[in-house]
Each structure stands twice: as C-alpha cells, then as structure tokens.
Design a protein around this motif. Structure first.
Motif, mmCIF file in Angstrom:
data_model
loop_
_atom_site.group_PDB
_atom_site.id
_atom_site.type_symbol
_atom_site.label_atom_id
_atom_site.label_comp_id
_atom_site.label_asym_id
_atom_site.label_seq_id
_atom_site.Cartn_x
_atom_site.Cartn_y
_atom_site.Cartn_z
ATOM 1 N N GLY A 99 -0.536 0.133 11.153
ATOM 2 C CA GLY A 99 -0.463 1.459 11.745
ATOM 3 C C GLY A 99 0.840 2.158 11.425
ATOM 4 O O GLY A 99 0.862 3.351 11.103
ATOM 5 N N LEU A 100 1.961 1.424 11.499
ATOM 6 C CA LEU A 100 3.258 2.022 11.190
ATOM 7 C C LEU A 100 3.361 2.401 9.712
ATOM 8 O O LEU A 100 3.972 3.407 9.366
ATOM 9 N N ILE A 101 2.743 1.613 8.839
ATOM 10 C CA ILE A 101 2.743 1.952 7.412
ATOM 11 C C ILE A 101 1.908 3.203 7.167
ATOM 12 O O ILE A 101 2.326 4.118 6.442
ATOM 13 N N LEU A 102 0.728 3.281 7.788
ATOM 14 C CA LEU A 102 -0.133 4.450 7.600
ATOM 15 C C LEU A 102 0.523 5.730 8.106
ATOM 16 O O LEU A 102 0.402 6.794 7.477
ATOM 17 N N VAL A 103 1.218 5.642 9.211
ATOM 18 C CA VAL A 103 1.873 6.817 9.767
ATOM 19 C C VAL A 103 2.955 7.344 8.815
ATOM 20 O O VAL A 103 3.119 8.553 8.646
ATOM 21 N N ASN A 104 3.668 6.438 8.171
ATOM 22 C CA ASN A 104 4.692 6.864 7.223
ATOM 23 C C ASN A 104 4.105 7.551 5.999
ATOM 24 O O ASN A 104 4.781 8.356 5.355
ATOM 25 N N LEU A 105 2.844 7.251 5.663
ATOM 26 C CA LEU A 105 2.212 7.910 4.523
ATOM 27 C C LEU A 105 2.034 9.407 4.765
ATOM 28 O O LEU A 105 1.955 10.187 3.804
ATOM 29 N N ALA A 154 5.130 1.418 2.481
ATOM 30 C CA ALA A 154 4.704 2.819 2.510
ATOM 31 C C ALA A 154 5.173 3.573 1.271
ATOM 32 O O ALA A 154 4.470 4.463 0.775
ATOM 33 N N THR A 155 6.355 3.233 0.749
ATOM 34 C CA THR A 155 6.857 3.892 -0.460
ATOM 35 C C THR A 155 5.971 3.581 -1.655
ATOM 36 O O THR A 155 5.605 4.479 -2.431
ATOM 37 N N VAL A 156 5.611 2.315 -1.836
ATOM 38 C CA VAL A 156 4.754 1.920 -2.969
ATOM 39 C C VAL A 156 3.392 2.600 -2.866
ATOM 40 O O VAL A 156 2.885 3.161 -3.849
ATOM 41 N N ILE A 157 2.793 2.569 -1.681
ATOM 42 C CA ILE A 157 1.465 3.184 -1.507
ATOM 43 C C ILE A 157 1.546 4.693 -1.735
ATOM 44 O O ILE A 157 0.656 5.288 -2.361
ATOM 45 N N LEU A 175 3.599 6.369 -3.659
ATOM 46 C CA LEU A 175 3.728 6.650 -5.085
ATOM 47 C C LEU A 175 2.394 6.468 -5.811
ATOM 48 O O LEU A 175 2.022 7.288 -6.663
ATOM 49 N N VAL A 176 1.676 5.403 -5.487
ATOM 50 C CA VAL A 176 0.385 5.139 -6.148
ATOM 51 C C VAL A 176 -0.606 6.259 -5.863
ATOM 52 O O VAL A 176 -1.352 6.698 -6.754
ATOM 53 N N LEU A 177 -0.632 6.754 -4.633
ATOM 54 C CA LEU A 177 -1.596 7.790 -4.266
ATOM 55 C C LEU A 177 -1.135 9.192 -4.667
ATOM 56 O O LEU A 177 -1.963 10.063 -4.958
ATOM 57 N N SER A 178 0.178 9.427 -4.677
ATOM 58 C CA SER A 178 0.667 10.779 -4.965
ATOM 59 C C SER A 178 0.697 11.086 -6.454
ATOM 60 O O SER A 178 0.613 12.263 -6.838
ATOM 61 N N LEU A 179 0.807 10.077 -7.322
ATOM 62 C CA LEU A 179 0.906 10.325 -8.757
ATOM 63 C C LEU A 179 -0.335 11.022 -9.313
ATOM 64 O O LEU A 179 -0.223 12.083 -9.952
ATOM 65 N N ASN A 204 13.834 9.339 -2.505
ATOM 66 C CA ASN A 204 13.799 10.371 -1.465
ATOM 67 C C ASN A 204 12.814 10.041 -0.352
ATOM 68 O O ASN A 204 13.135 10.226 0.833
ATOM 69 N N ILE A 205 11.630 9.568 -0.699
ATOM 70 C CA ILE A 205 10.679 9.255 0.372
ATOM 71 C C ILE A 205 11.102 8.001 1.119
ATOM 72 O O ILE A 205 10.821 7.862 2.318
ATOM 73 N N PHE A 206 11.796 7.081 0.448
ATOM 74 C CA PHE A 206 12.323 5.908 1.138
ATOM 75 C C PHE A 206 13.310 6.339 2.219
ATOM 76 O O PHE A 206 13.263 5.849 3.353
ATOM 77 N N ILE A 207 14.209 7.280 1.880
ATOM 78 C CA ILE A 207 15.181 7.769 2.866
ATOM 79 C C ILE A 207 14.462 8.467 4.011
ATOM 80 O O ILE A 207 14.785 8.262 5.188
ATOM 81 N N ARG A 208 13.494 9.303 3.670
ATOM 82 C CA ARG A 208 12.758 10.050 4.706
ATOM 83 C C ARG A 208 12.064 9.095 5.669
ATOM 84 O O ARG A 208 12.118 9.274 6.892
ATOM 85 N N MET A 209 11.406 8.100 5.133
ATOM 86 C CA MET A 209 10.634 7.196 5.984
ATOM 87 C C MET A 209 11.543 6.221 6.724
ATOM 88 O O MET A 209 11.219 5.792 7.836
#
Length: 292
Positions: free
Chosen positions: A158-164, A98-101, A103-107, A219-224
């Motif tokens: 599903g769990l990965i998508l929810v973390n996004l 979820a962290t990698v995805i 970053l790719v989408l948020s940049l 930061n998003i790694f900690i949050r998720m």
C-alpha cells in the motif's frame, strides 16, 4: 549664434541627467523595504537551521553564543531510542521499489505523450498534472478510505502504491522534454531496417535517455523520500517512513532533551540535503555533457 544655441541644449541635457539620477535614486529607496524583508527572512531561516545544527551536537548550551562543547552522544542515543536504522530501511525499501516501478511505467507513457497525437491527449496530460495542482488532502483522503476498505493500508504494498501517485506523473513530465529532444530519424531508420518496437526501445531510445532517466530517478526518489501527508494517513505503527516517525516523535516530545530531538530532525535533513545537492550537481553535469 552657434554658441547661444548650444548652451540651452547643454543645460537641458544636464537637467535631464539630473532628473534621471533622482528618479533612479527614488526607485532604489522604494526597493529598500522589499530587500529588508528578504534579508530578514533568509537570516531567520538560516539562523533557525544553524541553531538546530549546533544544538544537536552540543553538550550543553545555556545562553552563550556557542555551545559549551560538542558530542555525538545525542545522535547515538536517538539512533538507539527511536530505532532510526529500522525506519531508514523501511523508507528506502518503499522509495526504491516505487522509484523503479515509476520509471518502468512512466517511460512508455512519456514516449506516447511526446510522440503521438490522439483524442483527449490534453485531458490525459491534465490528469497527470492533478497531483501538482490539487491540494494533497483532496485526493489523499479518498485514497486513504479506499486503502483501508480493501486492506492495503498499513502495508508495504500500500505504501509503495501510494508513492506511485507522485512518482509516475513527476517522472512523466521530466522525461517528456528529453524524449522530444531525441532525433526521430534514428527511430525511422530502425523501423525501416525491420527492428521491432521492443528492440527500438531497448537499443535506440533508452540508451539516449540515460541522462533523463537518471535525472527522473533522482528527483522522484527525493520527492517520495520526503512524502508525508498521504503516508501519514495510511501508515501504521509498524510500517512508517522516516518523515512520519520524526513527526510523531516531535509532536509528542514530552520531556525528551532538545538536543536529542534536534539530532533526530537532522537525521532526516541530512539525506534530503544530500539528495538535493546530488540532483543539482547531476543536472549541471548533464547540461555540460550535452553542451547546453
């Protein structure tokens, strides 16, 4: 005459200083209850944390100030009984993906929001702010219903998508200030020399954004990693993250030894504390490198 006019002024100044001192003393007195409450609260939080820490390592603790002895037995027993290693693996797989995805989408999203003006831009920014402003259950329950209806609940995708839902907005708002601080003249120069948008992104923008990307990732790694409510709603018995597993065990502890339950709680607290301190250290290091 000169002495007579000076004396009343001196007396008036002395009275003014005395009144000012009394007023300051009264302000300090009024602040005492506030500081008492703050100190009691901090002492309570630290005391409970220290008690959990010592109890997790204690051989026995029966009414004494400190435990009778210390051991790692409870951690070993909790690791085997609750399969903590398996839940660590599942959690890291979900959070890392979820962290990698994110970053790719948020940049590119953060770049557009930082550099472009377009209709309904504020509306889009408000949309990204929704996970921070709305109570989590407001959007967690509809998402849970949709995921169960389409078969994504209790699955890794599903769990990965929810973390996004948390990762992308959080990453966007971390990256925007970093992008706004970049010198746009470098981008204009690259465009004037015929660089494509892809080359400009990979050779001009991203190398300058390494500190921001790293800060965003941490930061998003900690949050998720600590994400709980929505994960609890869509996770199943076989696909659970570590926080959900710890909550399930603690809420149905039954006759489990308190030391083993405390060691289980510390198994979740230790990585979160490590990530938090690493994030603070990296932020301080980045500010020193950038001269801020």
């Amino acid at each position: 005459m000169h002495t007579e006019t000076t004396m009343p002024k001196q007396v008036e100044a002395d009275n003014s200083n005395q009144s000012h001192g009394i007023w300051n003393f009264l302000k300090y007195l009024r602040a005492i209850p506030f500081w008492i409450i703050i100190v009691c609260f901090i002492t309570l939080v630290i005391g409970m944390t220290v008690a959990v820490f010592f109890n997790a390592f204690a051989k026995a603790w029966n009414g004494t100030i400190l435990p009778d002895g210390y051991t790692l037995q409870w951690f070993k027993q909790a690791w085997v009984s609750y399969e903590i290693g398996n839940y660590y693996q599942i959690t890291l797989e979900i959070v890392f993906s979820a962290t990698v995805i994110s970053l790719v989408l948020s940049l590119p999203t953060a770049y557009i929001l930082a550099r472009r003006d377009f209709p309904y831009k504020n509306l889009l920014i408000g949309f990204f702010q929704m996970p921070f402003t709305l109570p989590e259950l407001v959007y967690a329950i509809p998402i849970t219903s949709i995921f169960y209806s389409i078969g994504l609940a209790e699955t890794m995708p599903g769990l990965i998508l929810v973390n996004l839902i948390i990762g992308i907005p959080f990453s966007v708002f971390i990256l925007i200030p970093f992008i706004e601080s970049l010198d746009q003249r470098l981008e204009w120069a690259a465009q004037s020399l015929g660089a494509s948008k892809f080359k400009m992104l990979t050779r001009i923008i991203i190398p300058q954004l390494i500190p921001g990307i790293t800060a965003s990732a941490i930061n998003i790694f900690i949050r998720m990693f600590s994400n709980f409510t929505i994960i609890l709603l869509i996770s199943g018995p076989e696909k659970q993250t570590l926080p959900v597993m710890v909550f399930s065990v603690l809420s149905s502890s039954g006759s489990q030894p308190p030391q083993m339950l405390n060691s289980l709680a510390l198994s979740l607290m230790f990585p979160l504390l490590f990530f938090a301190f690493f994030s603070l250290w990296f932020s301080s290091y980045t500010q020193r490198r950038l001269g801020k």
